[in-house]
Design an enzyme around this catalytic site. Structure first.
Site, PDB file in Angstrom:
ATOM      1  CD  GLU A 216      -8.673  16.724   1.943  1.00 40.04           C
ATOM      2  OE1 GLU A 216      -8.362  17.578   2.453  1.00 40.04           O
ATOM      3  OE2 GLU A 216      -9.907  16.645   1.640  1.00 40.04           O
TER       4      GLU A 216
ATOM      5  N   GLY B 243      -3.182   1.067  18.772  1.00 41.41           N
ATOM      6  CA  GLY B 243      -2.112   0.574  17.576  1.00 41.41           C
ATOM      7  C   GLY B 243      -1.868   2.172  16.908  1.00 41.41           C
TER       8      GLY B 243
ATOM      9  CE  LYS C 270      -3.978  -1.890   2.382  1.00 45.24           C
ATOM     10  NZ  LYS C 270      -4.939  -1.645   3.403  1.00 45.24           N
TER      11      LYS C 270
ATOM     12  N   GLY D 160      -0.180   1.730  10.123  1.00 49.67           N
ATOM     13  CA  GLY D 160      -0.808   2.228   8.797  1.00 49.67           C
ATOM     14  C   GLY D 160      -2.432   1.903   8.974  1.00 49.67           C
TER      15      GLY D 160
END
Length: 262
Positions: free
Chosen positions: A78, A126, A66, A129
């Site tokens: 955005e 966490g 990713k 990502g």
């Protein structure tokens, strides 16, 4: 003509994206074919570019590509810019476009559960990502304050610093996983503990109304603890369906209804 789509990752055999997109296609009448593509760890770019060169219409990107997909895009939405990761690709006027639909998938899943997001205080466990990708959509959906808890406090602090500029309207705070306490509307587990089996203990002084586990289909100590407290909970299948619906909409201009696929 049948549109060609794919999901690319390594590993990839576990992906449920093909069955979801084929189900959406059946419901909406879109003529498509959606395949899994395994890319070598050092071969994402060539595999992705050859897919589009062969006439591919759109591609989903999963672990571990990713961030690489983000770096290769010519045009970013955005939410992809803020997430710094891309899970949805398409070509337009010869340029590679990228979006990140994970956060919208989470928001859609929570809304489908009829858990209120307006003016809420949310705790996310966490600071990886997965967390970065959902902050902006949660704030857009009405979350008032988001606390990010991580084993390594510095990582959570870094993420909050990064996001304060990108999402100035958000009230963000970083804490250590050892300092979990207070009252929250929703707790979201974005750690990999449910995947690795490391038990995450939620202290009694941490109170919450709802619990959302981003992972799905695996035993989760986070869900077990929510059950023990009689707190309504859900796991991440709804988020998976929600992000897939958003990608399908970007590519095909038709938005399937989440409730039809849960």
């Amino acid at each position: 003509m049948t549109k060609q789509f794919a999901v690319i990752g390594n590993p990839i055999e576990q992906s449920r994206s093909p069955e979801l997109h084929h189900a959406f296609a059946e419901k909406t009448g879109v003529d498509l074919n959606y395949q899994k593509r395994l890319a070598p760890l050092d071969g994402f770019e060539s595999s992705m570019r050859s897919f589009f060169a062969e006439g591919g219409s759109g591609m989903n990107v999963t672990v571990p590509f990713k961030e690489q997909a983000f770096a290769l895009c010519d045009v970013l939405t955005e939410r992809a810019q803020i997430a710094k990761a891309v899970n949805t690709l398409w070509m337009e006027n010869g340029k590679l476009h990228g979006d990140n639909t994970d956060g919208q998938g989470l928001v859609a899943a929570i809304q489908a559960l009829e858990w209120n997001l307006e003016n809420t205080t949310i705790l996310i466990l966490g600071a990886g990502g997965a967390t970065r990708g959902v902050i902006y959509p949660l704030v857009q959906a009405g979350a008032q304050k988001i606390v990010i808890a991580n084993r390594t406090l510095a990582r959570a602090e870094q993420l909050v610093d990064d996001l304060k500029t990108a999402v100035p309207q958000a009230q963000l705070q970083a804490i250590s996983l050892n300092d979990l306490e207070g009252d929250f509307d929703i707790v979201i587990n974005a750690t990999s503990t449910s995947l690795s089996g490391d038990a995450l203990q939620l202290p009694e002084k941490l109170q919450f109304k709802y619990a959302y586990e981003m992972a799905y289909g695996k035993p989760s100590s986070f869900i077990d603890q929510a059950k023990q407290r009689n707190v309504p909970y859900a796991e991440g299948f709804g988020m998976l369906v929600g992000q897939a619906i958003e990608a399908f909409y970007i590519w095909n201009g038709v938005r399937p209804q989440l409730k039809d696929f849960l």
